[in-house]
Structure formats: C-alpha cells, structure tokens
Motif scaffolding. Structure first.
Motif, PDB file in Angstrom:
ATOM      1  N   THR B  41      -0.666   7.243  11.971  1.00  0.00           N
ATOM      2  CA  THR B  41       0.523   6.536  12.190  1.00  0.00           C
ATOM      3  C   THR B  41       0.010   4.986  12.622  1.00  0.00           C
ATOM      4  OG1 THR B  41       2.510   6.159  13.533  1.00  0.00           O
ATOM      5  CG2 THR B  41       0.688   7.222  14.564  1.00  0.00           C
ATOM      6  N   GLY B  42       0.900   4.096  12.045  1.00  0.00           N
ATOM      7  CA  GLY B  42       0.804   2.584  12.337  1.00  0.00           C
ATOM      8  C   GLY B  42       0.893   1.898  11.047  1.00  0.00           C
ATOM      9  N   PRO B  43       1.016   0.374  11.250  1.00  0.00           N
ATOM     10  CA  PRO B  43       1.395  -0.354  10.250  1.00  0.00           C
ATOM     11  C   PRO B  43       0.400  -0.585   9.130  1.00  0.00           C
ATOM     12  CG  PRO B  43       1.192  -1.503  12.127  1.00  0.00           C
ATOM     13  CD  PRO B  43       1.317  -0.298  12.751  1.00  0.00           C
ATOM     14  N   GLY B  44      -1.169  -0.218   9.698  1.00  0.00           N
ATOM     15  CA  GLY B  44      -1.974  -0.172   8.635  1.00  0.00           C
ATOM     16  C   GLY B  44      -2.041   0.884   7.740  1.00  0.00           C
ATOM     17  N   ALA B  45      -1.753   1.992   8.106  1.00  0.00           N
ATOM     18  CA  ALA B  45      -1.479   3.349   7.274  1.00  0.00           C
ATOM     19  C   ALA B  45      -0.104   2.912   6.374  1.00  0.00           C
ATOM     20  CB  ALA B  45      -1.368   4.602   7.948  1.00  0.00           C
ATOM     21  N   LEU B  46       0.921   2.657   7.207  1.00  0.00           N
ATOM     22  CA  LEU B  46       2.072   2.536   6.191  1.00  0.00           C
ATOM     23  C   LEU B  46       1.942   1.331   5.292  1.00  0.00           C
ATOM     24  CD1 LEU B  46       5.016   3.175   5.865  1.00  0.00           C
ATOM     25  CD2 LEU B  46       5.601   1.335   7.830  1.00  0.00           C
ATOM     26  N   ALA B  47       1.253   0.339   5.498  1.00  0.00           N
ATOM     27  CA  ALA B  47       0.867  -0.859   4.379  1.00  0.00           C
ATOM     28  C   ALA B  47       0.514  -0.382   3.240  1.00  0.00           C
ATOM     29  CB  ALA B  47       0.193  -2.141   5.068  1.00  0.00           C
ATOM     30  N   LEU B  48      -0.550   0.640   3.419  1.00  0.00           N
ATOM     31  CA  LEU B  48      -1.338   1.231   2.326  1.00  0.00           C
ATOM     32  C   LEU B  48      -0.409   2.097   1.417  1.00  0.00           C
ATOM     33  CD1 LEU B  48      -4.609   1.985   3.679  1.00  0.00           C
ATOM     34  CD2 LEU B  48      -4.337   0.044   2.079  1.00  0.00           C
ATOM     35  N   ARG B  49       0.498   2.726   2.111  1.00  0.00           N
ATOM     36  CA  ARG B  49       1.477   3.674   1.399  1.00  0.00           C
ATOM     37  C   ARG B  49       2.544   2.865   0.705  1.00  0.00           C
ATOM     38  NH1 ARG B  49       4.153   7.588   4.057  1.00  0.00           N
ATOM     39  NH2 ARG B  49       5.270   8.125   2.194  1.00  0.00           N
ATOM     40  N   VAL B  50       3.152   1.647   1.231  1.00  0.00           N
ATOM     41  CA  VAL B  50       3.976   0.922   0.700  1.00  0.00           C
ATOM     42  C   VAL B  50       3.292   0.230  -0.485  1.00  0.00           C
ATOM     43  CG1 VAL B  50       5.430  -1.002   1.022  1.00  0.00           C
ATOM     44  CG2 VAL B  50       5.583   0.854   2.787  1.00  0.00           C
ATOM     45  N   GLY B  51       2.381   0.016  -0.222  1.00  0.00           N
ATOM     46  CA  GLY B  51       1.454  -0.963  -1.435  1.00  0.00           C
ATOM     47  C   GLY B  51       2.301  -1.963  -2.025  1.00  0.00           C
ATOM     48  N   GLY B  52       1.699  -2.652  -2.708  1.00  0.00           N
ATOM     49  CA  GLY B  52       2.038  -4.034  -3.398  1.00  0.00           C
ATOM     50  C   GLY B  52       2.018  -5.194  -2.570  1.00  0.00           C
ATOM     51  N   ARG B  53       2.920  -6.249  -2.827  1.00  0.00           N
ATOM     52  CA  ARG B  53       2.856  -7.336  -2.184  1.00  0.00           C
ATOM     53  C   ARG B  53       3.700  -7.251  -0.764  1.00  0.00           C
ATOM     54  NH1 ARG B  53       5.432 -12.304  -5.199  1.00  0.00           N
ATOM     55  NH2 ARG B  53       3.596 -12.061  -6.380  1.00  0.00           N
ATOM     56  N   LEU B  54       4.764  -6.342  -0.868  1.00  0.00           N
ATOM     57  CA  LEU B  54       5.592  -5.765   0.358  1.00  0.00           C
ATOM     58  C   LEU B  54       4.271  -5.331   1.479  1.00  0.00           C
ATOM     59  CD1 LEU B  54       8.706  -6.003   1.043  1.00  0.00           C
ATOM     60  CD2 LEU B  54       8.487  -3.920   0.332  1.00  0.00           C
ATOM     61  N   GLY B  55       3.740  -4.559   0.978  1.00  0.00           N
ATOM     62  CA  GLY B  55       2.820  -3.949   2.030  1.00  0.00           C
ATOM     63  C   GLY B  55       1.694  -4.785   2.450  1.00  0.00           C
ATOM     64  N   ARG B  56       1.016  -5.706   1.545  1.00  0.00           N
ATOM     65  CA  ARG B  56       0.123  -6.697   2.163  1.00  0.00           C
ATOM     66  C   ARG B  56       0.873  -7.603   3.122  1.00  0.00           C
ATOM     67  NH1 ARG B  56      -1.535  -6.828  -3.144  1.00  0.00           N
ATOM     68  NH2 ARG B  56      -0.416  -8.762  -3.627  1.00  0.00           N
ATOM     69  N   MET B  57       1.933  -7.968   2.728  1.00  0.00           N
ATOM     70  CA  MET B  57       2.658  -8.762   3.807  1.00  0.00           C
ATOM     71  C   MET B  57       2.898  -8.000   5.201  1.00  0.00           C
ATOM     72  SD  MET B  57       5.584 -10.714   1.581  1.00  0.00           S
ATOM     73  CE  MET B  57       7.087 -10.461   2.539  1.00  0.00           C
ATOM     74  N   MET B  58       3.407  -6.720   5.186  1.00  0.00           N
ATOM     75  CA  MET B  58       3.404  -5.946   6.333  1.00  0.00           C
ATOM     76  C   MET B  58       2.382  -5.942   6.992  1.00  0.00           C
ATOM     77  SD  MET B  58       4.520  -1.997   6.760  1.00  0.00           S
ATOM     78  CE  MET B  58       5.774  -1.869   5.777  1.00  0.00           C
ATOM     79  N   ALA B  59       1.044  -5.671   6.318  1.00  0.00           N
ATOM     80  CA  ALA B  59      -0.109  -5.391   7.219  1.00  0.00           C
ATOM     81  C   ALA B  59      -0.697  -6.765   7.755  1.00  0.00           C
ATOM     82  CB  ALA B  59      -1.096  -5.113   6.137  1.00  0.00           C
ATOM     83  N   LEU B  60      -0.416  -8.084   7.128  1.00  0.00           N
ATOM     84  CA  LEU B  60      -0.711  -9.332   7.509  1.00  0.00           C
ATOM     85  C   LEU B  60       0.164  -9.394   8.753  1.00  0.00           C
ATOM     86  CD1 LEU B  60      -1.016 -11.359   4.247  1.00  0.00           C
ATOM     87  CD2 LEU B  60      -2.850 -11.034   6.009  1.00  0.00           C
ATOM     88  N   ALA B  61       1.510  -9.231   8.873  1.00  0.00           N
ATOM     89  CA  ALA B  61       2.220  -9.539  10.031  1.00  0.00           C
ATOM     90  C   ALA B  61       1.813  -8.674  11.069  1.00  0.00           C
ATOM     91  CB  ALA B  61       3.919  -9.010   9.666  1.00  0.00           C
ATOM     92  N   ALA B  62       1.411  -7.388  10.919  1.00  0.00           N
ATOM     93  CA  ALA B  62       1.276  -6.541  12.247  1.00  0.00           C
ATOM     94  C   ALA B  62      -0.355  -7.112  12.584  1.00  0.00           C
ATOM     95  CB  ALA B  62       0.973  -5.194  11.654  1.00  0.00           C
TER      96      ALA B  62
END
Lengths: 408, 122
Positions: B41-62
């Motif tokens: 659990t956590g934004p790192g794991a979620l960002a990988l599953r969301v994928g794409g630009r949206l996932g990268r943006m989420m990981a960068l924000a977190a």
C-alpha cells in the motif's frame, strides 16, 4: 418522542443537503423565463435523487463503505483516478459557487460589497469544518434553510392567479425563447437537484455515524421525506419567480432578484428572512461540498477520513479540505460573477453525473456486497430509466450550452 | 484471489483506515505453487498500477514529501490479514505499522501547527 425527534433531525439533514445556490439560481431563472413549464424537471430530479440516495445509504449501511470507496473497487485504480479528478474539479467549483452564494447573501443583508465577504466566508466555512460537531452542523443549517418556506407563504400573500399557475405547470412551452434555451434551463435545473456531492455526502455521513442494517428504515425515511421537502421549496422559488419576475420581465442576475418576490410581499422583514435562508442553504452546502471533495480523495486513496478522529490523525484528509476551501476562495477572487459561475457549475455537474450514478447502480445490484439487500426489480426499472435521463442530460449539456450561448 | 483483494480498504483492529490494497506480491513455495506473500500500500505501488503519465505524475507528487526516493510502499505480510469482507481487516493496530510518509509530513508541517489539531470534533 425520541424517535420523532431523531426522524425530524434526519429530515432536516436531507433538506439541508438538497437546496443550494444551484437550486436558488436555476429555479428562479426557470420561473422568470419560462413560468412553471419546468416543474416536471424538478419532480423528475427529486425522484432521481431519492432513488439514488436510498441506494447509496443502503450500501453505506450494509457494507460500511462510502460511495467513492466502492467506485475504486468497481472501476479499478486507473479509471477511478480519472473519475476522482473529474469529480474533485466539479465539487470544488460547486464549493466556490456556494461560497459566492454565502457572500451574496451577506451582501443582501448588509449592503457591504460582495468580494470583501468571500475570504470571510471561506475562513468561516473552514473553521466550522475544523471544529463543529457533524450532526449539529447539518441540523442547524437544515433548520435555518427551512426559512425558504417564506417563498411559499409569499405566494399566498401575493395576488396569485392559482388557476393560471396550475395551467402553466402542465403545459410545456418555450414561451418565445426557443426550445434550445428551454432544454438548457431544464438540464441546469435537473443538475441542481441531483448534484453528485449530495450522494457523496449522504453515504459518507452514514458511514461516519456507523449506520447498520437497523438504521436502514430511518435513513430511507429521511430521504423520502427530506428531499421532497427540498423539492417543494425549490418549486416555491419557481412559482414566485413566475408570478413576480416574469410579468415584470426581470432577469435573475443575483440573489436580489431571487429575493424580490418576498420583498414585494413582506418588505424589509421578507428580505431579512430570505437573506437568512440563502445564507443557511449556501453555507450548509459549502460545508457539504468541502467535505465531499475531501471524502472522495481520501476514499480513493484509503486515507483515514472523517470528523470522528482528530485532525492530526487524518492529516491528509484535512489538508485536502483546507486546499479545497482555498481553491474555492481563489476562484471567486478572480472576480468571476458568482451567478455565471453557478451556471457553469451546473453544466459541468450535468456532464459528470454518470460518473457518480452509474457505479452506485452497479454496486446496488452486487450480491457480493449487499447479499439479499440488492435492488428489487421495481427499483431497478426506475433506476435504469433515471440513468437514461442522467446520461441524456450529460450528453446534451455541452452542446446546449454552446448552441444557446449559456441560455442567452 | 488477488482480484478480490486489489483496491480494497485496509482496516486495522480498531477500525482505523490504513490505506488501500494498491498491489499484491506472490511467492512460489518449494513445490512450485504460488502463494500470496504481501499486500502493498502507498502511492509508489499505486502509481505503478495506474501507469502512464497519470501514474508518473502521482509518484512525483508523492515523492516531494519524502527524502529517500523512489518511494517504497508499505508491505503488509499476508498472515497479518484477519478477514476479508467489504474491507481487508488486519490483526494489528495502525500504530504498529509505519505511518505513511505523506501523512507524517503533512501532520508535522501543517496540521499539528493549527490549534485544535489534537481534538476530534465528532
């Protein structure tokens, strides 16, 4: 006696959750331009919000999970994230419109310019969210919002031609303004009655107050009585606008025009009551939209949320809440006209409606969540028909807005 | 099995919300059969599953909120799961698990500095 009190309080919460700046503006505009010809839209909207709020409440009571929680489970992480972004934007724009409504209501009462009140309203909303108890908050603003009944009273006080009013409610006419404009106003009015934040708030409130299967009957009762009362108040707004604003050819450009019929009937006292009612419904709705924006984010990411834990234990939730209120204030400080903002808000809400309502209908039919408390066949038929209406409103909203230049 | 777990709410023994099941990890036992090892659990794991630009943006924000990057998700060993219904219930209390970095940062830098942050308003 205690049961009666509890039922009354539940109804107050539902009334408070129904009427907001969107209803004030859309209902008055509909009445001023088309008379009672949009009454059926209001009726349809009330039926839709009752059906879907009942489902959302039942899901909350049986599973202990709120709407956005389940949206992610049903749609998956990626699609639900896009849904979250869209829902968040719509909810924060709604919050801004409600804050604008609060500031307009205070100006109506004090005469002090509107923009000065915007930061004050934002700060007050945040402070209430930070400190006031949840049930007290809902009921206080719900009760004060009932002051809108002054519009219904004014209708009896003024020389209303009831027969003509009744006739115009059943004959659907474009009144020389064009059908495009008629349908534009219809979509705006429909969106104002079924705002997505109402179900986010209703289901999250149920989870927060630990509803169980035993509370289901009470929740249903609150919905089925409270929302129609809200609808009745909105109908009174349409009717007074029909009787007073329409013959005078007055356009609704601010809350002054909305209040005009009661001022005509009761003078300064009418203005005071109307200002109080406007303040209560917009302030209450600002609280609900602020919370709903933060609920949606917290429920998507699985963060601790709610007002039962201390803010330090729900730091991310309270940060989103704070940022949402700030964004709302900033949006208004661009000096955008709050009534125009409300009109835009209603159109983007209409577009986003299926994002909330489709998942609710899907989960309400899922036995793995609800066991034998899934929708019955009658409710499903009704809900499917209403979903068609919602989808239609969502698809036609933007073409109508462009085609009629926001109903000009 | 993983479909039933993914995107569910994680709840501790006291009903506190811990996060979502953002991803799961399998391992293979000595006989070559896969079994569920950990919940992530956590934004790192979620960002990988969301994928794409949206996932990268989420990981960068977190990642703006943490010092060690990339952001490691919280790993919950599967035996800590007590039961699964509309949520995934854990056997432990939230305090026994590491606090999410973003939560910790916002608590320390923002929310705790506002008077009244320690009291629930109910």
């Amino acid at each position: 006696m205690r049961k009666l009190l509890a039922a009354t309080l539940g109804i107050l919460s539902a009334v408070g959750g129904f009427v907001d700046i969107g209803d004030l503006v859309a209902a008055s505009q509909a009445g001023a331009r088309f008379g009672m010809a949009h009454s059926w839209v209001l009726l349809l909207g009330v039926v839709a919000i009752c059906a879907y709020a009942e489902m959302a409440g039942r899901i909350a009571a049986v599973t202990g999970r709120a709407v956005f929680d389940l949206i992610r489970e049903r749609l998956g992480a990626r699609v639900a994230l896009l849904n979250l972004v869209a829902s968040y934007v719509v909810t924060v724009v709604t919050l801004a419109a409600e804050l604008g409504g609060v500031a307009l209501a205070v100006r109506l009462a004090t005469g002090v310019p509107y923009l000065i009140w915007v930061p004050v309203a934002g700060a007050a909303v945040w402070l209430v969210l930070w400190r006031m108890r949840f049930p007290v908050m809902e009921r206080l603003f719900g009760l004060a919002g009932l002051a809108l009944v002054v519009f219904a009273v004014a209708l009896f006080w003024l020389p209303t031609d009831w027969a003509a009013l009744g006739r115009s409610a059943v004959s659907i006419e474009e009144a020389g303004q064009g059908w495009g404009t008629y349908w534009f106003v219809a979509v705006a009015l429909f969106a104002s009655t079924v705002s997505p934040y109402e179900v986010f708030f209703f289901s999250s409130g149920g989870v927060e107050e630990h509803w169980g299967a035993a509370d289901l009957a009470d929740a249903r009762f609150s919905v089925l009585v409270g929302f129609p009362i809200g609808g009745f108040l909105a109908l009174a707004l349409i009717a007074t606008a029909t009787v007073v604003l329409r013959p005078a050819g007055l356009a609704v450009t601010g809350l002054e025009q909305v209040a005009h019929p009661v001022v005509l009937a009761f003078g300064g006292l009418g203005l005071a009551i109307a200002a109080l009612a406007f303040f209560a419904v917009t302030f209450g709705a600002a609280l609900e939209t602020g919370l709903s924006a933060a609920y949606a984010a917290a429920q998507y990411f699985g963060w601790q949320w709610g007002k039962r834990v201390s803010p330090r234990e729900a730091a991310r939730f309270h940060t989103v809440l704070l940022i949402s209120v700030l964004l709302g204030v900033l949006l208004l400080l661009t000096a955008i006209d709050p009534v125009a903002l409300t009109e835009y808000m209603l159109i983007i809400s209409a577009v986003a409606l299926p994002l909330t309502y489709l998942p609710i209908l899907v989960v309400a039919n899922d036995r793995t969540y609800l066991g034998d408390r899934v929708n019955g066949p009658w409710l499903n038929t009704l809900a499917a028909a209403l979903l068609l209406v919602i989808l239609t409103a969502s698809i036609v909203a933007v073409p109508l807005a462009i085609g009629t230049r926001m109903g000009q | 099995m993983s479909r039933q777990l993914l995107d569910r709410q994680l709840v501790d023994v006291q009903g506190r919300l811990v996060g979502k099941v953002d991803d799961v990890e399998f391992a293979i036992d000595t006989e070559g059969r896969p079994y569920l090892l950990t919940l992530l659990t956590g934004p790192g794991a979620l960002a990988l599953r969301v994928g794409g630009r949206l996932g990268r943006m989420m990981a960068l924000a977190a990642e703006r909120f943490v010092t060690d990057r990339p952001m490691a998700p919280l790993r919950i060993p599967y035996p800590l799961v007590a039961r699964i219904d509309s949520a995934v219930w854990l056997r432990v209390r939230a305090e026994e698990l590491p606090t999410a970095p973003v939560e910790q940062w916002l608590r320390r830098r923002l929310i705790d500095r506002i008077p009244g942050a320690g009291r629930a308003s109910g």
